[in-house]
Design an enzyme around this catalytic site. Structure first.
Site, PDB file in Angstrom:
ATOM      1  N   ASN A  91       0.874  -1.175   0.000  1.00 55.77           N
ATOM      2  CA  ASN A  91       0.000   0.000   0.000  1.00 55.77           C
ATOM      3  C   ASN A  91       0.913   1.228   0.000  1.00 55.77           C
ATOM      4  OD1 ASN A  91      -1.822   2.021   0.452  1.00 55.77           O
ATOM      5  ND2 ASN A  91      -2.554   1.253   2.441  1.00 55.77           N
ATOM      6  N   LYS A 138       0.214   4.256  -0.392  1.00 53.62           N
ATOM      7  CA  LYS A 138      -0.437   5.433   0.199  1.00 53.62           C
ATOM      8  C   LYS A 138      -0.174   6.684  -0.653  1.00 53.62           C
ATOM      9  CE  LYS A 138      -0.419   3.130   4.641  1.00 53.62           C
ATOM     10  NZ  LYS A 138      -0.316   3.182   6.090  1.00 53.62           N
ATOM     11  N   HIS A 196      -9.732   0.831   4.757  1.00 56.30           N
ATOM     12  CA  HIS A 196      -8.471   1.044   5.471  1.00 56.30           C
ATOM     13  C   HIS A 196      -8.720   1.969   6.660  1.00 56.30           C
ATOM     14  CE1 HIS A 196      -4.394   2.241   6.412  1.00 56.30           C
ATOM     15  NE2 HIS A 196      -3.989   1.166   5.738  1.00 56.30           N
ATOM     16  N   GLU A 210      -5.786  -5.526  10.128  1.00 60.42           N
ATOM     17  CA  GLU A 210      -4.831  -4.463  10.445  1.00 60.42           C
ATOM     18  C   GLU A 210      -5.237  -3.805  11.762  1.00 60.42           C
ATOM     19  OE1 GLU A 210      -2.558  -2.797   6.733  1.00 60.42           O
ATOM     20  OE2 GLU A 210      -4.257  -1.541   7.227  1.00 60.42           O
ATOM     21  N   GLU A 234      -7.093   4.353   7.819  1.00 62.74           N
ATOM     22  CA  GLU A 234      -6.869   5.783   7.529  1.00 62.74           C
ATOM     23  C   GLU A 234      -8.080   6.391   6.828  1.00 62.74           C
ATOM     24  OE1 GLU A 234      -3.149   5.304   5.484  1.00 62.74           O
ATOM     25  OE2 GLU A 234      -2.146   4.815   7.374  1.00 62.74           O
ATOM     26  N   GLY A 247       1.576   2.064  11.022  1.00 62.63           N
ATOM     27  CA  GLY A 247       2.440   3.244  11.085  1.00 62.63           C
ATOM     28  C   GLY A 247       3.109   3.441  12.440  1.00 62.63           C
ATOM     29  N   SER A 267       2.942  -2.528  10.419  1.00 67.72           N
ATOM     30  CA  SER A 267       4.364  -2.631  10.775  1.00 67.72           C
ATOM     31  C   SER A 267       5.027  -3.931  10.307  1.00 67.72           C
ATOM     32  CB  SER A 267       4.563  -2.447  12.277  1.00 67.72           C
ATOM     33  OG  SER A 267       4.154  -1.161  12.656  1.00 67.72           O
TER      34      SER A 267
HETATM   35  P1  13P Z   1       2.721   0.210   7.946  1.00 66.22           P
HETATM   36  O1  13P Z   1       3.273  -1.066   7.314  1.00 66.22           O
HETATM   37  O2  13P Z   1       3.491   1.418   7.592  1.00 66.22           O
HETATM   38  O3  13P Z   1       2.521   0.028   9.425  1.00 66.22           O
HETATM   39  O4  13P Z   1       1.282   0.442   7.315  1.00 66.22           O
HETATM   40  C1  13P Z   1       0.408  -0.613   7.241  1.00 66.22           C
HETATM   41  C2  13P Z   1      -0.710  -0.249   6.368  1.00 66.22           C
HETATM   42  O5  13P Z   1      -1.439   0.699   6.623  1.00 66.22           O
HETATM   43  C3  13P Z   1      -0.944  -1.050   5.153  1.00 66.22           C
HETATM   44  O6  13P Z   1      -2.179  -0.803   4.620  1.00 66.22           O
END
Ligand code: 13P
Length: 256
Positions: free
Chosen positions: A8, A10, A97, A169, A99, A175, A215
């Site tokens: 991802n 982003k 997601h 997740e 976010e 993050g 992570s």
């Molecule tokens: P990180 O791997 O940076 O923790 O993010 C995970 C994520 O949001 C994947 O969709």
């Protein structure tokens, strides 16, 4: 079952030069690597979908979108639809997601509409579920995951359910550097399988792919993905470094 490694990306790769460097580096790093039992899916910002899809050779990777609007066409200024991203070469769609749930009010109702639209367009939705730290501390992890799956997938007919991928997740692990233990992830995996077994039957539950995200790195892939028996990974930060994403894919590929 073939493992799925989803990057991802982003809201990154800001320039054409950055995008091209990423794709070149990805292809270079992939050469000679044994990831034949994995499907790698790269999910760039929508603006780069076409160029990513145009670089696919010999099934090196597939492409996914990070978001869509649930209507196919019409007066929805600024939005893009599932048929549009499918037509440009995307095969997958990340939906729900954390976010987007947090910053764009993506409720389970919205997730449901987007999943249906994606399936109608022939995309494989990757539906993200997971609890916040507050949920976990209040002992609500199970309830949150049950309602995210039941409500988000409420309209998916049994004939299409195995086209949906679930990504667990935990919001607090995205993050950050705090991660669940293998046992905690395995518990959620068992819960998700049970939800599908109870709703659609055991045979369907066995076919459902469940990824872990939050992570994931080369150094944590064993603990977070392999030991809990997950079917792959949804990778954020580390997917921005092609070498690291491919390392994760190799580790998961070779764990079989
Ligand atoms: P990180 O791997 O940076 O923790 O993010 C995970 C994520 O949001 C994947 O969709």
């Amino acid at each position: 079952m073939q493992k799925l490694i989803v990057g991802n990306l982003k809201m990154n790769l800001l320039t054409i030069a950055e995008r091209d460097r990423y794709l070149e580096s990805f292809k270079k790093e992939l050469q000679g690597k044994n990831v034949s039992d994995c499907e790698i899916v790269l999910c760039p910002p929508a603006i780069h979908l076409e160029s990513f899809a145009g670089k696919i050779e010999k099934n090196d990777f597939s492409v996914g979108a990070q978001n869509i609007f649930w209507e196919d066409r019409g007066s929805f200024t600024g939005e893009i639809s599932a048929p549009m991203v499918k037509n440009i070469g995307a095969e997958y769609l990340i939906v729900g997601h954390s976010e987007r749930r947090k910053n764009f009010n993506e409720t389970n109702e919205v997730v449901k509409a987007k999943i249906n639209s994606a399936l109608n367009a022939g995309l494989f939705p990757i539906c993200c579920v997971g609890e916040t730290l507050q949920d976990r501390q209040a002992g609500k992890t199970t309830d949150v995951i049950i309602s995210q799956i039941h409500e988000g997938l409420a309209d998916v007919p049994v004939s299409r359910i195995t086209s949906v991928v679930i990504a667990y997740e935990p919001v607090w692990a995205v993050g950050s550097d705090s991660v669940p233990t293998s046992d905690e992830i395995m518990e959620v995996r068992i819960l998700i399988k049970k939800i599908f077994a109870d709703t659609f039957g055991q045979a369907v539950a066995e076919k459902m792919k469940i990824l872990y995200g939050g992570s994931v790195k080369a150094t944590t892939a064993k603990q977070l993905c392999i030991d809990p028996g997950m079917d792959g990974a949804l990778v954020g930060r580390e997917s921005l470094i092609p070498m690291e994403l491919i390392k994760i894919a190799e580790i998961i590929n070779n764990s079989k």
